[in-house]
Design an enzyme around this catalytic site. Structure first.
Site, PDB file in Angstrom:
ATOM      1  N   TYR A 129     -18.747  27.979  49.657  1.00  0.00           N
ATOM      2  CA  TYR A 129     -17.292  28.062  49.529  1.00  0.00           C
ATOM      3  C   TYR A 129     -16.746  29.468  49.757  1.00  0.00           C
ATOM      4  O   TYR A 129     -15.557  29.706  49.595  1.00  0.00           O
ATOM      5  CB  TYR A 129     -16.848  27.519  48.163  1.00  0.00           C
ATOM      6  CG  TYR A 129     -17.050  26.025  48.044  1.00  0.00           C
ATOM      7  CD1 TYR A 129     -18.333  25.507  47.975  1.00  0.00           C
ATOM      8  CD2 TYR A 129     -15.981  25.145  48.017  1.00  0.00           C
ATOM      9  CE1 TYR A 129     -18.555  24.150  47.872  1.00  0.00           C
ATOM     10  CE2 TYR A 129     -16.187  23.781  47.915  1.00  0.00           C
ATOM     11  CZ  TYR A 129     -17.477  23.288  47.844  1.00  0.00           C
ATOM     12  OH  TYR A 129     -17.683  21.934  47.752  1.00  0.00           O
ATOM     13  N   LYS A 179     -32.425  23.583  45.172  1.00  0.00           N
ATOM     14  CA  LYS A 179     -33.264  23.113  46.276  1.00  0.00           C
ATOM     15  C   LYS A 179     -34.186  24.265  46.669  1.00  0.00           C
ATOM     16  O   LYS A 179     -34.274  24.657  47.841  1.00  0.00           O
ATOM     17  CB  LYS A 179     -32.353  22.658  47.438  1.00  0.00           C
ATOM     18  CG  LYS A 179     -33.051  22.031  48.608  1.00  0.00           C
ATOM     19  CD  LYS A 179     -33.184  20.528  48.529  1.00  0.00           C
ATOM     20  CE  LYS A 179     -34.022  19.997  49.669  1.00  0.00           C
ATOM     21  NZ  LYS A 179     -34.338  18.554  49.528  1.00  0.00           N
ATOM     22  N   ASP A 217     -31.692  16.502  45.524  1.00  0.00           N
ATOM     23  CA  ASP A 217     -31.702  15.129  46.059  1.00  0.00           C
ATOM     24  C   ASP A 217     -32.300  14.143  45.052  1.00  0.00           C
ATOM     25  O   ASP A 217     -31.736  13.086  44.791  1.00  0.00           O
ATOM     26  CB  ASP A 217     -32.387  15.051  47.438  1.00  0.00           C
ATOM     27  CG  ASP A 217     -33.630  15.905  47.556  1.00  0.00           C
ATOM     28  OD1 ASP A 217     -33.941  16.643  46.596  1.00  0.00           O
ATOM     29  OD2 ASP A 217     -34.312  15.840  48.587  1.00  0.00           O
ATOM     30  N   ASP A 241     -20.234  19.998  43.211  1.00  0.00           N
ATOM     31  CA  ASP A 241     -19.123  19.202  43.723  1.00  0.00           C
ATOM     32  C   ASP A 241     -19.598  17.780  44.010  1.00  0.00           C
ATOM     33  O   ASP A 241     -18.999  16.788  43.574  1.00  0.00           O
ATOM     34  CB  ASP A 241     -18.600  19.872  45.004  1.00  0.00           C
ATOM     35  CG  ASP A 241     -17.260  19.326  45.453  1.00  0.00           C
ATOM     36  OD1 ASP A 241     -16.671  18.504  44.729  1.00  0.00           O
ATOM     37  OD2 ASP A 241     -16.801  19.730  46.537  1.00  0.00           O
ATOM     38  N   ASP A 245     -18.863  14.001  41.830  1.00  0.00           N
ATOM     39  CA  ASP A 245     -18.249  12.805  42.408  1.00  0.00           C
ATOM     40  C   ASP A 245     -19.201  11.609  42.271  1.00  0.00           C
ATOM     41  O   ASP A 245     -18.777  10.488  41.957  1.00  0.00           O
ATOM     42  CB  ASP A 245     -17.898  13.004  43.895  1.00  0.00           C
ATOM     43  CG  ASP A 245     -16.521  13.652  44.105  1.00  0.00           C
ATOM     44  OD1 ASP A 245     -16.135  14.497  43.267  1.00  0.00           O
ATOM     45  OD2 ASP A 245     -15.840  13.320  45.085  1.00  0.00           O
TER      46      ASP A 245
HETATM   47 MG    MG Z   1     -14.886  17.165  45.004  1.00  0.00          MG
END
Ligand code: MG
Ligand code: NAI
Length: 345
Positions: A129, A179, A217, A241, A245
């Site tokens: 980001y 990761k 993962d 993020d 979700d």
């Molecule tokens: Mg989001």
């Protein structure tokens, strides 16, 4: 003493759900200080009108507030010259380095334990980001690159936030999401720095917090199969993020999951969902994520009693299942759900 709350509905359903959050806070009456709301502008629709998505006066006004509530922005998928996401910018400008996202399922009966009860603690200022992307052309075609920034400082402070949150929870467990098997330098630094917070705490403050770790993962896989294994999940920005979700799907809807963007001096509540253009303007957006974000914001400011009253009103409305928006299988309008919650508060 009064509480000055900046309100930034921004785009799409943000404009429908932020007024609901405001109404929930107002309904508390004497459990919180005298309130002052400040209406502020930001977003893509504003950019289209005025050429700026985050006016300087919004940032300045926020600096005069104790806290804020943010709706959602409609960031375009393609690059638009001159536009950049105001929420990403605000997190950086106000140094809101932690995005705290509790994901909790409402138990069928009062008194039962929820089957999903976890908190995603997402680093909020760096990772991919930082948005340093470049593209070059060569004979073989175009080549795009992005910088992924992980610093020890940001990783340590998000780690500290995760441990502090874990201390207040019954299970006291932090799972570091990474990761490192592939990105051993960047994710390696994240993982090491978070662990380091626990080891270097002088007073053994975090000795009672169990540290687990999981590759991102397989973390998602296990999240779907056995969500109850997680308590606090701490993650770099992008993984956090995505995981939050995904976790939202487990509890029924993105329209239920709140968050706060927290720094050392400021807190901004924000539903996890986006501006939902597919349902905007129809009065069917679920207002509960936004209302819960207001409660979470109050809790961070130390108004736990007010926050509890909002949360238990929301839980009751969900448990009773009579007045719910279509995302939860109901037939009710946004306004009807809001009225039901206000009645319970
Ligand atoms: Mg989001
Ligand atoms: P979204 O979260 O807006 O919507 C995903 C799906 O969930 C849609 O089907 C939507 O109808 C549903 N949904 C979301 N919130 C809901 C609610 N409160 N009640 C009922 N249903 C709800 O994600 P999407 O569609 O990928 O993105 C739409 C826009 O939102 C994009 O421009 C994106 O950039 C922006 N966005 C902004 C965020 C922010 O402001 N922090 C976060 C995520 C997306």
């Amino acid at each position: 003493q009064s509480l000055k709350v900046g309100l930034i509905p921004a785009d799409g359903i943000g404009k429908e759900v932020i007024p609901a959050a405001r109404a929930a806070i107002e309904a508390l009456g004497s459990d919180i200080p005298k309130l002052e709301f400040v209406d502020l502008q930001a977003g893509f629709e504003l950019f289209a009108r005025r050429g700026t998505a985050l006016p300087e006066e919004t940032v300045e006004a926020l600096q005069e507030c104790n806290c804020a509530l943010f709706g959602a922005v409609s960031s375009p998928i393609k690059k638009v010259t001159g536009y950049s996401s105001p929420i990403v910018a605000l997190r950086k400008k106000l140094d809101l380095y932690a995005n705290v996202r509790p994901v909790v399922s409402v138990a069928a009966n009062a008194g039962d334990k929820p089957s999903v009860d976890l908190v995603v603690v997402r680093e909020n200022t760096e990772c991919l980001y930082v948005k340093q992307e470049t593209i070059t052309s060569s004979e073989t075609g175009r080549e795009a690159r992005a910088t992924r920034l992980i610093t020890e400082r940001a990783s340590r402070r998000i780690g500290k936030m995760a441990f502090e949150i874990a201390l207040k929870r019954p299970r006291k467990q932090v799972t570091i999401i990474h990761k490192s098997n592939v990105l051993s330098v960047t994710d390696g630094l994240f993982r090491e720095s978070v662990r380091g917070v626990s080891h270097s705490a002088e007073d053994g403050r975090y000795d009672g917090v169990r540290i687990e770790e999981q590759i991102v993962d397989s973390a998602v896989y296990r999240l779907f199969r056995e969500p109850q294994i997680y308590d606090v999940m701490v993650a770099p920005n992008l993984y956090g993020d995505i995981i939050s979700d995904a976790a939202a799907a487990l509890v029924g809807s993105l329209g239920l999951v709140p968050s706060v963007n927290a720094g050392d001096n400021f807190v901004m509540g924000e539903p996890v969902h986006g501006s939902a253009p597919d349902i905007a303007g129809q009065d069917i957006a679920n207002p509960l994520a936004s209302i819960r974000s207001a409660a979470l914001m109050l809790r961070h400011l130390g108004y736990g009693r007010g926050a509890d009253r909002i949360d238990s009103a929301v839980d009751t409305v969900i448990r009773e299942g009579q007045v719910l928006t279509p995302d939860l299988g109901g037939k009710s309008k946004t306004q009807e759900v809001v009225a039901e919650v206000l009645k319970r508060i």
